[in-house]
Design a protein around this motif. Structure first.
Motif, PDB file in Angstrom:
ATOM      1  N   LEU A  75      44.194  95.857 -60.766  1.00  0.00           N
ATOM      2  CA  LEU A  75      42.876  96.293 -61.362  1.00  0.00           C
ATOM      3  C   LEU A  75      42.749  95.485 -62.582  1.00  0.00           C
ATOM      4  CD1 LEU A  75      42.779 100.298 -60.569  1.00  0.00           C
ATOM      5  CD2 LEU A  75      41.195  98.328 -59.671  1.00  0.00           C
ATOM      6  N   ILE A  76      43.390  95.265 -63.300  1.00  0.00           N
ATOM      7  CA  ILE A  76      43.193  94.698 -64.790  1.00  0.00           C
ATOM      8  C   ILE A  76      42.775  93.443 -64.591  1.00  0.00           C
ATOM      9  CG2 ILE A  76      44.418  93.895 -66.797  1.00  0.00           C
ATOM     10  CD1 ILE A  76      46.025  96.657 -66.691  1.00  0.00           C
ATOM     11  N   PRO A  77      43.585  92.426 -63.981  1.00  0.00           N
ATOM     12  CA  PRO A  77      42.836  91.004 -63.808  1.00  0.00           C
ATOM     13  C   PRO A  77      41.283  90.896 -63.016  1.00  0.00           C
ATOM     14  CG  PRO A  77      45.125  91.069 -62.794  1.00  0.00           C
ATOM     15  CD  PRO A  77      44.691  92.376 -63.094  1.00  0.00           C
ATOM     16  N   VAL A  78      41.063  91.923 -62.194  1.00  0.00           N
ATOM     17  CA  VAL A  78      39.919  92.190 -61.641  1.00  0.00           C
ATOM     18  C   VAL A  78      38.939  92.313 -62.725  1.00  0.00           C
ATOM     19  CG1 VAL A  78      38.401  93.469 -59.878  1.00  0.00           C
ATOM     20  CG2 VAL A  78      40.466  92.376 -59.165  1.00  0.00           C
ATOM     21  N   LEU A  79      39.354  93.484 -63.435  1.00  0.00           N
ATOM     22  CA  LEU A  79      38.390  93.825 -64.553  1.00  0.00           C
ATOM     23  C   LEU A  79      38.107  92.747 -65.688  1.00  0.00           C
ATOM     24  CD1 LEU A  79      36.771  95.955 -66.089  1.00  0.00           C
ATOM     25  CD2 LEU A  79      39.030  96.765 -67.204  1.00  0.00           C
ATOM     26  N   ALA A  80      39.325  91.908 -65.966  1.00  0.00           N
ATOM     27  CA  ALA A  80      39.089  90.819 -66.695  1.00  0.00           C
ATOM     28  C   ALA A  80      38.291  89.851 -66.188  1.00  0.00           C
ATOM     29  CB  ALA A  80      40.652  90.314 -67.026  1.00  0.00           C
ATOM     30  N   VAL A  81      38.137  89.600 -64.963  1.00  0.00           N
ATOM     31  CA  VAL A  81      37.470  88.412 -64.473  1.00  0.00           C
ATOM     32  C   VAL A  81      35.884  89.080 -64.545  1.00  0.00           C
ATOM     33  CG1 VAL A  81      36.481  87.376 -62.353  1.00  0.00           C
ATOM     34  CG2 VAL A  81      38.999  87.388 -62.964  1.00  0.00           C
ATOM     35  N   ILE A  82      35.442  90.210 -64.234  1.00  0.00           N
ATOM     36  CA  ILE A  82      34.320  90.830 -64.567  1.00  0.00           C
ATOM     37  C   ILE A  82      33.640  90.863 -65.737  1.00  0.00           C
ATOM     38  CG2 ILE A  82      32.940  92.849 -64.344  1.00  0.00           C
ATOM     39  CD1 ILE A  82      34.882  93.622 -61.863  1.00  0.00           C
ATOM     40  N   LEU A  83      34.498  91.008 -66.886  1.00  0.00           N
ATOM     41  CA  LEU A  83      34.339  91.245 -68.091  1.00  0.00           C
ATOM     42  C   LEU A  83      34.040  89.487 -68.649  1.00  0.00           C
ATOM     43  CD1 LEU A  83      36.601  93.833 -69.856  1.00  0.00           C
ATOM     44  CD2 LEU A  83      34.114  93.813 -69.532  1.00  0.00           C
ATOM     45  N   LEU A  84      34.764  88.842 -68.294  1.00  0.00           N
ATOM     46  CA  LEU A  84      34.705  87.166 -68.785  1.00  0.00           C
ATOM     47  C   LEU A  84      33.345  86.706 -68.154  1.00  0.00           C
ATOM     48  CD1 LEU A  84      35.651  84.778 -69.813  1.00  0.00           C
ATOM     49  CD2 LEU A  84      36.986  84.327 -67.871  1.00  0.00           C
ATOM     50  N   ASP A  85      33.033  86.924 -66.903  1.00  0.00           N
ATOM     51  CA  ASP A  85      31.601  86.726 -66.347  1.00  0.00           C
ATOM     52  C   ASP A  85      30.465  87.187 -67.222  1.00  0.00           C
ATOM     53  OD1 ASP A  85      29.944  85.738 -64.042  1.00  0.00           O
ATOM     54  OD2 ASP A  85      29.728  87.870 -63.545  1.00  0.00           O
ATOM     55  N   SER A  86      30.554  88.518 -67.405  1.00  0.00           N
ATOM     56  CA  SER A  86      29.669  89.190 -68.202  1.00  0.00           C
ATOM     57  C   SER A  86      29.666  88.379 -69.487  1.00  0.00           C
ATOM     58  CB  SER A  86      29.961  90.746 -68.390  1.00  0.00           C
ATOM     59  OG  SER A  86      29.229  91.322 -69.513  1.00  0.00           O
ATOM     60  N   GLU A  87      30.453  88.107 -70.311  1.00  0.00           N
ATOM     61  CA  GLU A  87      30.567  87.413 -71.469  1.00  0.00           C
ATOM     62  C   GLU A  87      29.631  86.013 -71.393  1.00  0.00           C
ATOM     63  OE1 GLU A  87      31.484  88.550 -74.434  1.00  0.00           O
ATOM     64  OE2 GLU A  87      32.328  90.191 -73.759  1.00  0.00           O
ATOM     65  N   VAL A  88      30.193  85.353 -70.280  1.00  0.00           N
ATOM     66  CA  VAL A  88      29.469  83.895 -70.176  1.00  0.00           C
ATOM     67  C   VAL A  88      28.016  83.968 -69.857  1.00  0.00           C
ATOM     68  CG1 VAL A  88      29.539  81.994 -68.553  1.00  0.00           C
ATOM     69  CG2 VAL A  88      31.880  82.850 -69.286  1.00  0.00           C
ATOM     70  N   ARG A  89      27.859  84.905 -69.013  1.00  0.00           N
ATOM     71  CA  ARG A  89      26.271  84.950 -68.730  1.00  0.00           C
ATOM     72  C   ARG A  89      25.535  85.637 -70.081  1.00  0.00           C
ATOM     73  NH1 ARG A  89      24.932  87.285 -62.902  1.00  0.00           N
ATOM     74  NH2 ARG A  89      26.993  86.364 -61.714  1.00  0.00           N
ATOM     75  N   LEU A  90      26.171  86.571 -70.768  1.00  0.00           N
ATOM     76  CA  LEU A  90      25.260  86.670 -72.093  1.00  0.00           C
ATOM     77  C   LEU A  90      25.505  85.626 -72.892  1.00  0.00           C
ATOM     78  CD1 LEU A  90      24.526  89.253 -73.709  1.00  0.00           C
ATOM     79  CD2 LEU A  90      26.614  89.562 -74.578  1.00  0.00           C
ATOM     80  N   ALA A  91      26.448  84.882 -73.131  1.00  0.00           N
ATOM     81  CA  ALA A  91      26.430  83.723 -73.883  1.00  0.00           C
ATOM     82  C   ALA A  91      25.405  82.736 -73.477  1.00  0.00           C
ATOM     83  CB  ALA A  91      27.611  83.221 -74.079  1.00  0.00           C
ATOM     84  N   ARG A  92      25.075  82.565 -72.203  1.00  0.00           N
ATOM     85  CA  ARG A  92      24.246  81.725 -71.703  1.00  0.00           C
ATOM     86  C   ARG A  92      22.820  81.988 -71.850  1.00  0.00           C
ATOM     87  NH1 ARG A  92      27.175  79.465 -66.371  1.00  0.00           N
ATOM     88  NH2 ARG A  92      28.751  78.323 -67.279  1.00  0.00           N
ATOM     89  N   HIS A  93      22.515  83.145 -71.930  1.00  0.00           N
ATOM     90  CA  HIS A  93      21.262  83.783 -72.089  1.00  0.00           C
ATOM     91  C   HIS A  93      20.447  83.453 -73.110  1.00  0.00           C
ATOM     92  CE1 HIS A  93      17.956  86.909 -71.300  1.00  0.00           C
ATOM     93  NE2 HIS A  93      18.106  87.275 -72.737  1.00  0.00           N
ATOM     94  N   ASP A  94      18.953  83.104 -72.817  1.00  0.00           N
ATOM     95  CA  ASP A  94      18.000  82.568 -73.849  1.00  0.00           C
ATOM     96  C   ASP A  94      17.211  83.519 -74.040  1.00  0.00           C
ATOM     97  OD1 ASP A  94      19.498  80.398 -74.402  1.00  0.00           O
ATOM     98  OD2 ASP A  94      18.498  79.291 -72.882  1.00  0.00           O
TER      99      ASP A  94
END
Length: 94
Positions: A75-94
């Motif tokens: 669960l922890i690695p899966v959650l880490a991937v989900i959160l990392l994806d969220s961070e990347v999408r948030l950073a790319r949002h204009d």
């Protein structure tokens, strides 16, 4: 065997890191929503807002239930991937 960082249990470190990341996301999201008038859009679309809120609650409940089904090593690695994806999408949002 409990994993520790110095004298601090790893669960405490993970919780602190997760909480600080969530707080940072909330501040950035709030600033962007305020700047872009997003809150007005949410008020205008209350059904959508309620649907998204219900999905968040359901996801939190499901996540809590899965914690007892799957080991933390999964669960922890899966959650880490989900959160990392969220961070990347948030950073790319204009």
């Amino acid at each position: 065997m409990a994993v520790q960082v110095g004298r601090i249990p790893m669960e405490t470190v993970a919780t602190a890191l997760g909480t600080s990341g969530a707080a940072a996301r909330r501040v950035v999201a709030f600033a962007r929503y305020s700047r872009d008038g997003g809150f007005a859009v949410l008020r205008a679309n209350l059904r959508f807002t309620a649907f998204m809120a219900a999905g968040s609650v359901a996801g939190a409940v499901l996540g809590g239930l899965l914690r007892g089904v799957f080991p933390d090593l999964v669960l922890i690695p899966v959650l880490a991937v989900i959160l990392l994806d969220s961070e990347v999408r948030l950073a790319r949002h204009d």
